[in-house]
Design a protein around this motif. Structure first.
Motif, PDB file in Angstrom:
ATOM      1  N   ILE A 183       7.831 -25.565  24.922  1.00 30.58           N
ATOM      2  CA  ILE A 183       7.192 -25.287  26.213  1.00 30.58           C
ATOM      3  C   ILE A 183       6.572 -23.884  26.271  1.00 30.58           C
ATOM      4  CG2 ILE A 183       9.306 -24.515  27.381  1.00 30.58           C
ATOM      5  CD1 ILE A 183       6.623 -26.679  29.061  1.00 30.58           C
ATOM      6  N   ALA A 184       7.229 -22.894  25.705  1.00 33.21           N
ATOM      7  CA  ALA A 184       6.684 -21.528  25.744  1.00 33.21           C
ATOM      8  C   ALA A 184       5.347 -21.463  25.015  1.00 33.21           C
ATOM      9  CB  ALA A 184       7.670 -20.537  25.145  1.00 33.21           C
ATOM     10  N   GLU A 185       5.274 -22.089  23.860  1.00 32.80           N
ATOM     11  CA  GLU A 185       4.025 -22.097  23.089  1.00 32.80           C
ATOM     12  C   GLU A 185       2.932 -22.867  23.824  1.00 32.80           C
ATOM     13  OE1 GLU A 185       7.031 -22.941  21.796  1.00 32.80           O
ATOM     14  OE2 GLU A 185       7.384 -21.183  20.531  1.00 32.80           O
ATOM     15  N   LYS A 186       3.303 -23.939  24.498  1.00 36.22           N
ATOM     16  CA  LYS A 186       2.321 -24.739  25.234  1.00 36.22           C
ATOM     17  C   LYS A 186       1.764 -23.957  26.426  1.00 36.22           C
ATOM     18  CE  LYS A 186       4.251 -29.096  23.675  1.00 36.22           C
ATOM     19  NZ  LYS A 186       5.089 -30.249  24.013  1.00 36.22           N
ATOM     20  N   ILE A 187       2.618 -23.227  27.106  1.00 39.61           N
ATOM     21  CA  ILE A 187       2.157 -22.382  28.212  1.00 39.61           C
ATOM     22  C   ILE A 187       1.246 -21.277  27.667  1.00 39.61           C
ATOM     23  CG2 ILE A 187       2.900 -20.674  29.915  1.00 39.61           C
ATOM     24  CD1 ILE A 187       5.322 -22.526  30.477  1.00 39.61           C
ATOM     25  N   ALA A 188       1.647 -20.663  26.568  1.00 38.91           N
ATOM     26  CA  ALA A 188       0.822 -19.619  25.952  1.00 38.91           C
ATOM     27  C   ALA A 188      -0.542 -20.173  25.542  1.00 38.91           C
ATOM     28  CB  ALA A 188       1.538 -19.014  24.749  1.00 38.91           C
ATOM     29  N   GLU A 189      -0.580 -21.405  25.045  1.00 35.61           N
ATOM     30  CA  GLU A 189      -1.852 -22.030  24.663  1.00 35.61           C
ATOM     31  C   GLU A 189      -2.768 -22.214  25.862  1.00 35.61           C
ATOM     32  OE1 GLU A 189      -0.853 -25.685  22.650  1.00 35.61           O
ATOM     33  OE2 GLU A 189       0.117 -24.606  21.004  1.00 35.61           O
ATOM     34  N   LEU A 190      -2.199 -22.592  27.005  1.00 28.55           N
ATOM     35  CA  LEU A 190      -3.009 -22.732  28.215  1.00 28.55           C
ATOM     36  C   LEU A 190      -3.644 -21.400  28.611  1.00 28.55           C
ATOM     37  CD1 LEU A 190      -0.817 -25.094  30.432  1.00 28.55           C
ATOM     38  CD2 LEU A 190      -2.799 -25.699  29.019  1.00 28.55           C
ATOM     39  N   HIS A 191      -2.831 -20.341  28.559  1.00 31.19           N
ATOM     40  CA  HIS A 191      -3.377 -19.016  28.879  1.00 31.19           C
ATOM     41  C   HIS A 191      -4.449 -18.601  27.877  1.00 31.19           C
ATOM     42  CE1 HIS A 191      -0.913 -17.634  32.264  1.00 31.19           C
ATOM     43  NE2 HIS A 191       0.036 -18.388  31.742  1.00 31.19           N
ATOM     44  N   ALA A 192      -4.193 -18.837  26.600  1.00 33.43           N
ATOM     45  CA  ALA A 192      -5.172 -18.470  25.567  1.00 33.43           C
ATOM     46  C   ALA A 192      -6.478 -19.230  25.780  1.00 33.43           C
ATOM     47  CB  ALA A 192      -4.601 -18.751  24.179  1.00 33.43           C
ATOM     48  N   ARG A 193      -6.389 -20.507  26.130  1.00 31.66           N
ATOM     49  CA  ARG A 193      -7.600 -21.297  26.390  1.00 31.66           C
ATOM     50  C   ARG A 193      -8.352 -20.738  27.594  1.00 31.66           C
ATOM     51  NH1 ARG A 193      -7.425 -27.355  28.391  1.00 31.66           N
ATOM     52  NH2 ARG A 193      -5.260 -27.063  27.790  1.00 31.66           N
ATOM     53  N   ARG A 194      -7.613 -20.371  28.619  1.00 35.15           N
ATOM     54  CA  ARG A 194      -8.251 -19.796  29.811  1.00 35.15           C
ATOM     55  C   ARG A 194      -8.956 -18.487  29.472  1.00 35.15           C
ATOM     56  NH1 ARG A 194      -5.676 -16.550  34.385  1.00 35.15           N
ATOM     57  NH2 ARG A 194      -7.204 -16.690  36.051  1.00 35.15           N
ATOM     58  N   TYR A 195      -8.282 -17.611  28.732  1.00 39.28           N
ATOM     59  CA  TYR A 195      -8.897 -16.328  28.374  1.00 39.28           C
ATOM     60  C   TYR A 195     -10.088 -16.518  27.442  1.00 39.28           C
ATOM     61  CZ  TYR A 195      -4.873 -13.990  30.484  1.00 39.28           C
ATOM     62  OH  TYR A 195      -3.918 -13.537  31.356  1.00 39.28           O
ATOM     63  N   SER A 196      -9.985 -17.447  26.495  1.00 39.91           N
ATOM     64  CA  SER A 196     -11.079 -17.631  25.532  1.00 39.91           C
ATOM     65  C   SER A 196     -12.345 -18.114  26.224  1.00 39.91           C
ATOM     66  CB  SER A 196     -10.673 -18.590  24.418  1.00 39.91           C
ATOM     67  OG  SER A 196     -10.591 -19.913  24.908  1.00 39.91           O
ATOM     68  N   GLY A 197     -12.214 -18.790  27.339  1.00 36.70           N
ATOM     69  CA  GLY A 197     -13.369 -19.266  28.074  1.00 36.70           C
ATOM     70  C   GLY A 197     -13.879 -18.308  29.120  1.00 36.70           C
ATOM     71  N   ASN A 198     -13.240 -17.133  29.225  1.00 36.91           N
ATOM     72  CA  ASN A 198     -13.621 -16.215  30.292  1.00 36.91           C
ATOM     73  C   ASN A 198     -13.442 -14.759  29.838  1.00 36.91           C
ATOM     74  OD1 ASN A 198     -13.965 -14.798  32.694  1.00 36.91           O
ATOM     75  ND2 ASN A 198     -12.941 -16.368  33.924  1.00 36.91           N
ATOM     76  N   PRO A 199     -14.411 -14.223  29.097  1.00 39.07           N
ATOM     77  CA  PRO A 199     -14.290 -12.842  28.602  1.00 39.07           C
ATOM     78  C   PRO A 199     -14.162 -11.803  29.717  1.00 39.07           C
ATOM     79  CG  PRO A 199     -16.165 -13.956  27.583  1.00 39.07           C
ATOM     80  CD  PRO A 199     -15.604 -14.878  28.621  1.00 39.07           C
ATOM     81  N   ALA A 200     -14.799 -12.044  30.860  1.00 35.32           N
ATOM     82  CA  ALA A 200     -14.708 -11.082  31.972  1.00 35.32           C
ATOM     83  C   ALA A 200     -13.271 -11.002  32.495  1.00 35.32           C
ATOM     84  CB  ALA A 200     -15.670 -11.463  33.091  1.00 35.32           C
ATOM     85  N   LEU A 201     -12.622 -12.150  32.607  1.00 35.00           N
ATOM     86  CA  LEU A 201     -11.223 -12.169  33.041  1.00 35.00           C
ATOM     87  C   LEU A 201     -10.338 -11.491  32.004  1.00 35.00           C
ATOM     88  CD1 LEU A 201      -8.829 -13.054  34.784  1.00 35.00           C
ATOM     89  CD2 LEU A 201      -8.860 -15.208  33.506  1.00 35.00           C
ATOM     90  N   THR A 202     -10.568 -11.790  30.748  1.00 35.82           N
ATOM     91  CA  THR A 202      -9.783 -11.182  29.677  1.00 35.82           C
ATOM     92  C   THR A 202      -9.865  -9.667  29.750  1.00 35.82           C
ATOM     93  OG1 THR A 202     -10.171 -13.108  28.291  1.00 35.82           O
ATOM     94  CG2 THR A 202      -9.439 -11.102  27.182  1.00 35.82           C
ATOM     95  N   LYS A 203     -11.048  -9.145  29.988  1.00 36.64           N
ATOM     96  CA  LYS A 203     -11.221  -7.707  30.097  1.00 36.64           C
ATOM     97  C   LYS A 203     -10.505  -7.152  31.336  1.00 36.64           C
ATOM     98  CE  LYS A 203     -14.619  -3.985  29.951  1.00 36.64           C
ATOM     99  NZ  LYS A 203     -13.561  -3.035  29.681  1.00 36.64           N
ATOM    100  N   LEU A 204     -10.623  -7.847  32.464  1.00 38.68           N
ATOM    101  CA  LEU A 204      -9.928  -7.408  33.679  1.00 38.68           C
ATOM    102  C   LEU A 204      -8.430  -7.250  33.425  1.00 38.68           C
ATOM    103  CD1 LEU A 204     -11.230  -9.445  36.772  1.00 38.68           C
ATOM    104  CD2 LEU A 204     -11.114  -6.959  36.558  1.00 38.68           C
ATOM    105  N   VAL A 205      -7.836  -8.241  32.778  1.00 34.03           N
ATOM    106  CA  VAL A 205      -6.388  -8.219  32.529  1.00 34.03           C
ATOM    107  C   VAL A 205      -6.039  -7.200  31.447  1.00 34.03           C
ATOM    108  CG1 VAL A 205      -4.402  -9.591  31.794  1.00 34.03           C
ATOM    109  CG2 VAL A 205      -6.106 -10.592  33.317  1.00 34.03           C
ATOM    110  N   ALA A 206      -6.808  -7.185  30.372  1.00 36.17           N
ATOM    111  CA  ALA A 206      -6.524  -6.263  29.268  1.00 36.17           C
ATOM    112  C   ALA A 206      -6.673  -4.803  29.697  1.00 36.17           C
ATOM    113  CB  ALA A 206      -7.434  -6.557  28.082  1.00 36.17           C
ATOM    114  N   ASP A 207      -7.521  -4.546  30.682  1.00 38.55           N
ATOM    115  CA  ASP A 207      -7.749  -3.181  31.149  1.00 38.55           C
ATOM    116  C   ASP A 207      -6.769  -2.714  32.219  1.00 38.55           C
ATOM    117  OD1 ASP A 207      -9.829  -2.943  29.366  1.00 38.55           O
ATOM    118  OD2 ASP A 207     -11.420  -3.178  30.872  1.00 38.55           O
TER     119      ASP A 207
END
Length: 137
Positions: free
Chosen positions: A99-123
């Motif tokens: 389950i932990a890996e599956k949840i992480a995959e969902l987040h990774a998919r969300r971030y990979s499709g949204n570079p602006a969001l990834t930057k907001l969170v990473a910053d």
């Protein structure tokens, strides 16, 4: 069930109005996202954080619905720039050993499709969580 937790400390520069808008947006997620069974948004008691939100979601399909909902995206865009310190994590009663890996995959998919969001969170000045992206992920 998956309990998705968020704990935040606002920047000292965030106005009372901005804080109220961000908290109202979190509450709106609980009201508008069908996959959210229950939620609470309020003061965080017993620690260093100011506010917390917990969203109860039945399964991974619902978790994806939650992550990609327009109301969630809205909260990200208005709320994250106001945050000094952020912690995000999940609690589950699932028996699935992956389950932990599956949840992480969902987040990774969300971030990979949204570079602006990834930057907001990473910053963010401080973000701890099992699903925190980097600007290179």
């Amino acid at each position: 069930m998956i309990y998705h937790h968020n704990r935040i400390i606002f920047k000292t520069t965030a106005t009372d109005e901005q804080r109220a808008e961000a908290l109202a947006s979190l509450r709106n997620q609980g009201e508008k996202i069908d996959a959210v069974i229950r939620y609470v948004v309020g003061k965080d008691i017993g620690g260093e954080f100011e506010y917390s939100a917990v969203f109860v979601i039945e399964d991974l399909k619902g978790y994806w619905e939650y992550l990609t909902a327009p109301s969630h995206t809205h909260t990200d865009h208005i709320g994250l720039p106001l945050v000094e310190k952020f912690v995000s994590y999940d609690t589950t009663d699932s028996d699935d050993p992956g389950i932990a890996e599956k949840i992480a995959e969902l987040h990774a998919r969300r971030y990979s499709g949204n570079p602006a969001l990834t930057k907001l969170v990473a910053d963010l000045p401080s973000y701890t969580g099992s699903n925190a992206p980097t600007t290179t992920s």
